[in-house]
Design an enzyme around this catalytic site. Structure first.
Site, PDB file in Angstrom:
ATOM      1  N   CYS A  27     -25.265 -34.685  53.284  1.00 19.27           N
ATOM      2  CA  CYS A  27     -24.406 -33.795  54.009  1.00 19.27           C
ATOM      3  C   CYS A  27     -24.707 -33.834  55.425  1.00 19.27           C
ATOM      4  CB  CYS A  27     -24.514 -32.441  53.531  1.00 19.27           C
ATOM      5  SG  CYS A  27     -26.042 -31.695  53.310  1.00 19.27           S
ATOM      6  N   HIS A  72     -26.880 -25.901  60.149  1.00 21.37           N
ATOM      7  CA  HIS A  72     -27.965 -26.091  59.009  1.00 21.37           C
ATOM      8  C   HIS A  72     -28.166 -24.533  58.210  1.00 21.37           C
ATOM      9  CE1 HIS A  72     -31.964 -25.756  57.265  1.00 21.37           C
ATOM     10  NE2 HIS A  72     -31.994 -27.008  56.798  1.00 21.37           N
ATOM     11  N   HIS A  94     -28.560 -27.355  53.746  1.00 25.07           N
ATOM     12  CA  HIS A  94     -27.354 -27.975  53.769  1.00 25.07           C
ATOM     13  C   HIS A  94     -26.976 -27.911  54.898  1.00 25.07           C
ATOM     14  CE1 HIS A  94     -23.297 -29.065  52.222  1.00 25.07           C
ATOM     15  NE2 HIS A  94     -22.794 -28.071  52.591  1.00 25.07           N
TER      16      HIS A  94
END
Length: 856
Positions: free
Chosen positions: A81, A429, A437
């Protein structure tokens, strides 16, 4: 003692100072700190990481079809991601987009030189990046797969000596390769786009020096600061700088002044620090504000003198502010709250202590008597003192407010607002120091809104949502990278110099010829997939039995209606009896539909027509459905019923196909079949939940919720109570999460593996469903509770093998895409007659009302 240096010694000292300065400068960045973050996992680089893929792309390609004018997402191909967030931020810089799409190595000689220098690995990467960007421009798909570009980037680290690499290193490698790709150009456009220069004005033991340095991503410390300007002020001044203004000072320090700012100005926010006491990295969750419009004038070398004056003035104001705040606190200690007027004492009866002291003797020495005149004088003094303190407090507060306002406006004059930078992207973040993620908020200048790029999901957002997720202090999410663009160079994002239109448009005709062909071929493959899917669905529809055969008709009602029409049959014949029976049965079903019943007596399950009436189906659908039941062959058990059945069949044959849309008719009956299936999923799921079989219950409830959601999208009464299903789905997940955590805490190898298996195969794949668009706040809170349950282990001592498993698992828990997909295979449903389904569903729903679930 003062050390006297020769000219050569001085040059060496300056060089050493610059080297140390440069090293310290780099160490303030996120790269080294994030490398410290991965220290826990350094010995696990060779550990094979497995992830049970419970979720998959939707088999229906229409679910993966790009909506008109919607940007293309990027598929998460395994903890990537961060790549999606970075690439989307760069792709939406249209000048950068143009450079990548129109990139080509200059000459074969260039390739030969690159091969000799062993720097040619960026060439296949650039090829894949061009392909990826072209799909992001013109694909018909909702999201595309970046695997090839990601793998090339990862391979560069696999062959290096280091064992474990962090996100920042991947990002820097990406930018390094982009710079290398254009290194043989007369002017490297990547350097021109992302790199600037600053002047280090330093003093080493009383000796002054100046040195010009180039910078790319500018690192900023977060801890201890409340906003971006405070971070920048701290980064621009290191050590003692009084010696810059005096000749005879042995102190050392330096200032940074920007001499040239890049068109794209990127700040790395260091939100990680290594806790020496605990021996592990920790994330800084402190709130840090940053503006959407940033003026950089105060940090420019050309404004050095005026900025120093203003900094000195702000320093004096802060000192004065501290004194005023101390006076205000002192006034508060003696203020009106303590200057209260004498109040009449109320006698309190204390049965255990009152008898021990004379009732008229005070606990402390006090005047025995006070006159009315003395009381008035005392009250007057107290009132005057209270007024004076209140006035002083107001004056102090006004002075403090004026100082704050003065400091806020210190740089607001026109001369210090000539270098505007507008916020382009915020990379976020979420998680803890060693797991998390990533996603990005990117401003769309054409629609003047913020967009959230979260892997395959690209949705419209707002500044308020960006602030909530990016400033920090809210849950575990915060910005780690800010990308600003020069406000006087709109071509960077608005395409004035680009060959491409907005990235939200297809732009196929404006792609280079080779990329246009590449995208057209991919779109043709996707079109073929859509056609094959539609053809397969059409074949299935033809092979399926008619809708009425799938239903369980309420034959008893039809037979009773014919019985009530018996006298009409005897007098006027079969046709009159048919009309009479038809009206009787329709009236019965209408009464059922109009009844206000409890959920356990859901009349919609008793007959399709009741369901249709609830959802306002067209009259022609109702009539044909009931007519089909009167024409059923099962009615032919006596002469009267057979006669009515023949009349009904004759009526069916007379229906003009043009007047009845069979596709619409099949659609309504398909919805009813789906409603019955959803009911069975719910019924079995609730039964399993009550038996505490949460693993099995979850599978049924997940499908129940998804199917029910599709039904409710067509109408309020198409499905069941969504909150009810959501509650038990959520409860299943919470109980499974708690069970898995308790197994992990046991430390037993078998139980730990079982617990992590539950999380990987059931809980983690379900989290995107709870975080889908328009998610319930209770679902979002449940996800946060589950994540925090596991993140709490980060601060605990545990055996090394448990630490390894936790470090491997946490990214999967936190790196959770919001794309809603489905399990590979739904549970096989048994068949039930209408009577069986109604009775069993009624029992389970009635039991819920007797024993309400927690939280409802």
């Amino acid at each position: 003692d003062v050390l006297h240096l020769t000219g050569d010694d001085l040059q060496r000292a300056i060089a050493l100072s610059l080297e140390e300065s440069s090293r310290a400068f780099r160490e303030t960045g996120i790269t080294d700190e994030e490398q410290a973050i991965t220290s826990i996992a350094e010995n696990k680089a060779s550990l094979k990481r497995t992830h049970t893929e419970v979720w998959s792309d939707s088999p229906n390609p229409h679910d993966r079809k790009r909506q008109e004018n919607c940007p293309v997402g990027l598929k998460n191909v395994g903890n990537t991601c961060w790549f999606s967030a970075v690439i989307q931020s760069l792709f939406n810089l249209l000048e950068f987009q143009r450079l990548v799409l129109h990139y080509s190595p200059n000459t074969p000689v260039d390739l030969f030189v690159c091969a000799i220098l062993q720097e040619h690995r960026y060439l296949p990467f650039m090829r894949e990046l061009r392909h990826l960007f072209s799909l992001m421009v013109g694909s018909k798909r909702k999201y595309v797969d970046p695997s090839r570009a990601v793998e090339i980037l990862k391979d560069a680290f696999k062959s290096s000596d280091s064992q474990q690499q962090d996100v920042s290193e991947f990002t820097h490698k990406l930018l390094d390769w982009l710079e290398d790709a254009f290194q043989l150009k007369p002017k490297n456009p990547m350097v021109e786009l992302f790199y600037g220069r600053f002047l280090a004005v330093g003093v080493l033991e009383g000796k002054k020096f100046e040195n010009s340095e180039m910078f790319g991503q500018y690192p900023l410390q977060v801890n201890g600061f409340k906003d971006l300007h405070e971070c920048l002020e701290a980064a621009m001044i290191e050590g003692e700088i009084e010696s810059l203004h005096s000749e005879n000072c042995a102190k050392s320090g330096q200032e940074h002044w920007f001499t040239e700012l890049p068109p794209v100005l990127t700040f790395e926010l260091s939100r990680f620090e290594f806790n020496q006491a605990l021996g592990r990295p920790e994330k800084i969750h402190n709130k840090l504000e940053f503006p959407s419009l940033l003026y950089m004038d105060r940090y420019m070398d050309r404004n050095r003198d005026i900025t120093r004056i203003k900094r000195e003035e702000i320093r004096r104001l802060k000192e004065h502010l501290t004194l005023l705040q101390q006076r205000l606190e002192s006034a508060a200690d003696q203020g009106p709250s303590n200057a209260t007027e004498p109040q009449q004492r109320v006698a309190v009866h204390k049965p255990f202590t009152q008898s021990r002291l004379p009732p008229d003797l005070p606990m402390h020495p006090a005047p025995r008597h006070i006159t009315e005149e003395e009381l008035r004088v005392l009250e007057g003094c107290l009132q005057r003192w209270r007024t004076e303190v209140e006035n002083d407090t107001r004056d102090l507060q006004a002075s403090i407010s004026r100082i704050h306002r003065t400091m806020e406006l210190m740089y607001s004059d026109k001369s210090m607002m000539q270098v505007p930078y507008r916020l382009h992207a915020v990379l976020v973040h979420e998680g803890q120091a060693n797991a998390g993620h990533y996603w990005a908020y990117i401003h769309d200048p054409h629609h003047r809104c913020w967009m959230k790029y979260n892997d395959v999901s690209v949705t419209k957002s707002s500044w308020e949502e960006l602030v909530r997720d990016s400033f920090g202090g809210y849950r575990n999410a915060s910005a780690y990278c800010l990308m600003y663009i020069n406000g006087k160079k709109p071509f960077l994002i608005e395409g004035e110099r680009c060959h491409l239109a907005s990235p939200a448009l297809s732009g196929l005709d404006k792609l280079p010829a080779d990329l246009k062909e590449y995208v057209m071929e991919d779109n043709q493959l996707f079109d073929k997939e859509l056609e094959e899917w539609d053809a397969m669905q059409a074949r299935k529809a033809r092979q399926e039995t008619p809708a009425t055969a799938m239903l369980t008709p309420n034959m008893q009602g039809v037979i009773m209606a014919i019985g009530k029409a018996g006298s009409v049959y005897d007098k006027s014949g079969p046709e009159a009896a048919f009309f009479k029976a038809f009206k009787v049965e329709y009236a019965r079903l209408l009464r059922l539909a109009q009844e206000d019943t409890a959920p356990e007596n859901d009349r919609r399950l008793q007959h399709a027509i009741v369901y249709f009436l609830h959802n306002q189906a067209p009259k022609r659908i109702l009539e044909r459905t009931l007519l089909m039941q009167f024409a059923d062959r099962n009615l032919g058990f006596d002469e009267r019923c057979r006669s009515v059945m023949k009349v009904a069949r004759a009526k069916l044959d007379l229906i003009n196909p043009d007047e009845l849309n069979m596709e619409e008719y099949e659609m309504w009956h398909q919805d009813y079949r789906n409603f019955r299936e959803t009911t069975i999923f719910l019924m079995i799921g609730l039964e399993l939940f009550q038996k505490r079989s949460y693993v099995e219950a979850l599978r049924y409830l997940v499908y129940c919720y998804q199917y029910n959601k599709e039904l409710l999208s067509k109408g309020l009464y198409r499905g069941h109570d969504e909150e009810l299903i959501a509650h038990y789905r959520r409860e299943c997940l919470l109980k499974l999460n708690e069970h898995a955590a308790s197994l992990f805490e046991s430390g037993d190898e078998s139980e730990v593996n079982t617990g992590l298996g539950i999380m990987n195969e059931l809980v983690v794949p379900c989290l995107p469903l709870l975080l889908a668009d328009e998610a319930e706040e209770r679902d979002m809170a449940a996800v946060e509770d589950m994540r925090n349950r596991w993140c709490s282990y980060l601060g605990q001592e545990m055996e090394s093998h448990l630490q390894e498993k936790l470090t491997d698992f946490l990214p999967k828990l936190l790196d959770c895409s919001t794309e809603v997909r489905s399990f590979h295979d739904p549970p096989k449903l048994p068949s039930y007659s209408t009577l069986e389904l109604c009775e069993r569903f009624g029992r389970v729903m009635a039991s819920l009302s007797r024993t309400p679930a927690d939280g409802r």
